[in-house]
Design an enzyme around this catalytic site. Structure first.
Site, PDB file in Angstrom:
ATOM      1  CB  CYS A 381      -1.011  -0.047   1.128  1.00 21.24           C
ATOM      2  SG  CYS A 381      -2.488   0.889   0.689  1.00 21.24           S
ATOM      3  CG  HIS A 508      -3.610  -3.688   2.924  1.00 22.13           C
ATOM      4  ND1 HIS A 508      -2.679  -3.235   3.823  1.00 22.13           N
ATOM      5  CD2 HIS A 508      -4.225  -2.605   2.413  1.00 22.13           C
ATOM      6  CE1 HIS A 508      -2.725  -1.906   3.861  1.00 22.13           C
ATOM      7  NE2 HIS A 508      -3.665  -1.498   3.008  1.00 22.13           N
ATOM      8  CD  GLU A 510      -1.282  -6.336   4.863  1.00 25.35           C
ATOM      9  OE1 GLU A 510      -1.006  -6.614   3.675  1.00 25.35           O
ATOM     10  OE2 GLU A 510      -1.451  -5.165   5.270  1.00 25.35           O
TER      11      GLU A 510
HETATM   12  N1  GLN Z   1      -2.003   6.632   2.735  1.00 22.64           N
HETATM   13  C1  GLN Z   1      -2.075   5.855   1.532  1.00 22.64           C
HETATM   14  C2  GLN Z   1      -3.413   6.019   0.836  1.00 22.64           C
HETATM   15  O1  GLN Z   1      -4.368   6.421   1.427  1.00 22.64           O
HETATM   16  C3  GLN Z   1      -1.778   4.390   1.785  1.00 22.64           C
HETATM   17  C4  GLN Z   1      -2.744   3.718   2.711  1.00 22.64           C
HETATM   18  C5  GLN Z   1      -2.229   2.439   3.292  1.00 22.64           C
HETATM   19  O2  GLN Z   1      -1.020   2.194   3.302  1.00 22.64           O
HETATM   20  N2  GLN Z   1      -3.123   1.608   3.787  1.00 22.64           N
HETATM   21  O3  GLN Z   1      -3.514   5.730  -0.330  1.00 22.64           O
END
Ligand code: GLN
Length: 533
Positions: A381, A508, A510
């Site tokens: 992310c 994600h 995970e």
């Molecule tokens: N802050 C970033 C976004 O909003 C990544 C979010 C995250 O790592 N879950 O896109």
């Protein structure tokens, strides 16, 4: 079979591992062939933990249907392989919101709205909601917080009423703590007795007690607890510290937690479940002695902030016969001068998810270091976004490449806000959340990692994305966009194919790794980190 309800409450102190006990019991009942679900009721007023800082509540876990939830739901999924939904995570905020919305609509026909019966009725409705949609044999409900918390009272009252209504189809397990006083050289049961008395005072007699302890509890001590708390001796179970949370189901099985619950609910338990796959996972885990050290490059220096990532690394490690040691590397402290030092001796790094400006330059430096030294790196992310920024700055030569989240005026906004996010003003529950499809490019490492699959579905939690305007330039210079959402053309995965393992995912992975089904990307990453040793 009529649905049976098991409530898990906690006393004496928080952090005793109610979530692990709930997940372990779920696992054991499931292994006996029952269809189960596990849900968490949290007494705080936030609608969900989405807006909470990880220091408040650890990692925010996301269900496939897009609910931001407590990290215990991650344990439920990892232990049992079930897929939880938004109905498996309920807070006081959610309860009040629906009652107040109904009041505004006029549904209560002029009545005064009160905690009892309106709030408690709504809690009861939510407790039974999952079973009204799917035929579950067992619904395990974990109540967050500790007996005595003011905000927990309506939940306990709802349980008291439900136990009355459901009779033998309901059961309460109470988890407490037995401290060891080293000066006296004794284990103390008084806090447990007091906690059970408090519960009894609320009209709830627990059928089963699970005593958390750092020392072995003697039979005498257990008999004493049974005697003082109106619980049978065989229903006093101890939960001592173990080398892994994944040993807990076997410990509970040895003491017959599942069998006691079944008996109390009028079911003949029969032979204990074998748990073959589970045992072989543990066996492999014990035999995996070769250590892999993986750096978690992030800004939250607390154990629970990256829970699903560390568990996913552990799962994959076991199946690759490696013991993964995840070490936290504070990205706020990484500079160009010390990065070699900070990342020294690591077999690979995960560049962690996150929000906001703090610590991102360190992540970018770490990404660049891993890329130019051929150190396996997994960006997740925000971590993936930092890989794209680093590549844009140092390979494409766009010196001020940045994310609009950090620098809203940069001309090289390689990470931009998603179109559908631009008019959103509320922060809670409005990100791109939950599972979306991702098409994998033929010939890519990512696709090979997924065993050649063409289309996968993965969970998201973000507001920003790779700006498609820069896609061609990235691709032309060697960073490939190998995972694309087929519905909206957003970049899901980037990789640098010339590198040993340099992959970033906007999603994600995970969240969906489980003990019996480790995630393919983590499996592949660990393989690369292990190299040829
Ligand atoms: N802050 C970033 C976004 O909003 C990544 C979010 C995250 O790592 N879950 O896109």
């Amino acid at each position: 079979m009529e649905t049976k309800y098991i409530f898990i409450t906690g006393g004496v102190a928080s952090s005793l591992g109610k979530g692990i006990i709930s997940a372990s019991l779920g696992k054991l009942l499931q292994a006996r062939g029952y269809k189960i679900t596990i849900q968490k009721f949290d007494p705080y007023i936030n609608i969900d933990p989405g807006t909470l800082n990880p220091y408040e509540h650890g990692e925010c876990y996301v269900t496939a249907d897009g609910q931001e939830t407590d990290l215990d739901l991650g344990h439920y999924e990892r232990f049992t392989g079930i897929r939880t939904t938004r109905d498996n995570s309920v807070t006081t905020g959610k309860i009040y919101l629906s009652v107040i919305e109904r009041e505004r609509r006029g549904d209560y026909l002029g009545k005064t709205i009160q905690v009892v019966p309106h709030i408690t009725d709504e809690i009861k409705r939510r407790i039974r909601l999952n079973a009204s949609k799917e035929p579950f044999d067992f619904v395990i409900t974990e109540i967050g917080g500790t007996i005595g918390d003011i905000e927990g009272q309506p939940f306990l009252e709802a349980i008291r009423q439900l136990r009355w209504e459901l009779g033998r189809n309901a059961l309460n397990i109470h988890l407490t703590y037995v401290p060891y006083l080293s000066a006296a050289g004794e284990l103390k049961t008084k806090p447990t007795q007091t906690s059970v008395k408090q519960l009894q005072g609320l009209g709830i007699q627990p059928e089963v007690l699970v005593l958390r302890t750092e020392h072995d509890l003697s039979d005498d001590l257990r008999a004493k607890v049974a005697h003082f708390c109106n619980v049978e001796v065989e229903a006093v179970i101890q939960s001592q510290d173990l080398s892994s949370i994944y040993e807990v189901p076997l410990n509970m099985l040895r003491q017959g937690l599942d069998a006691i619950c079944l008996k109390k609910m009028g079911i003949e338990p029969g032979p204990p479940p074998e748990l073959k796959d589970w045992r072989s996972f543990l066996e492999r885990r014990r035999n995996a002695l070769n250590v892999l050290t993986i750096g978690l490059v992030g800004k939250y220096s607390l154990q629970d902030a990256y829970k699903s990532i560390t568990e996913s690394l552990t799962h994959a490690g076991v199946y690759r016969d490696r013991k993964v040691k995840a070490v936290f590397i504070n990205s706020e402290e990484i500079t160009a001068d010390n990065v070699a030092d900070r990342l020294e001796g690591l077999d690979g790094i995960v560049i962690c998810p996150g929000f906001g400006h703090r610590g991102i330059e360190g992540k970018i430096i770490a990404a660049g270091y891993a890329r130019t030294r051929d150190l396996p790196a997994f960006g997740i992310c925000l971590g993936m976004q930092m890989m794209v920024i680093e590549y844009s700055r140092n390979v494409l030569g766009l010196k001020d490449a940045d994310s609009m989240e950090m620098n809203p005026v940069t001309p090289h906004n390689v990470i931009d806000m998603m179109e559908e996010q631009k008019n959103i003003t509320n922060l809670g529950g409005t990100m791109r959340l939950g599972a979306y499809n991702c098409r994998l490019a033929e010939g890519s490492k990512a696709r090979a990692a997924y065993g050649g699959a063409d289309l996968v579905s993965e969970r998201h939690r973000h507001r920003y994305e790779v700006n498609n305007h820069f896609r061609d330039a990235l691709e032309a210079s060697g960073m490939k966009c190998v995972g694309i959402n087929p519905e909206n053309d957003l970049v899901e995965i980037v990789e640098v194919p010339s590198h040993r393992w340099y992959i970033g995912t906007q999603f994600h992975p995970e969240y969906s790794s489980t003990v019996l089904c480790p995630h393919p990307l983590f499996m592949d990453f660990i393989k690369a980190c292990a190299g040829n040793d």
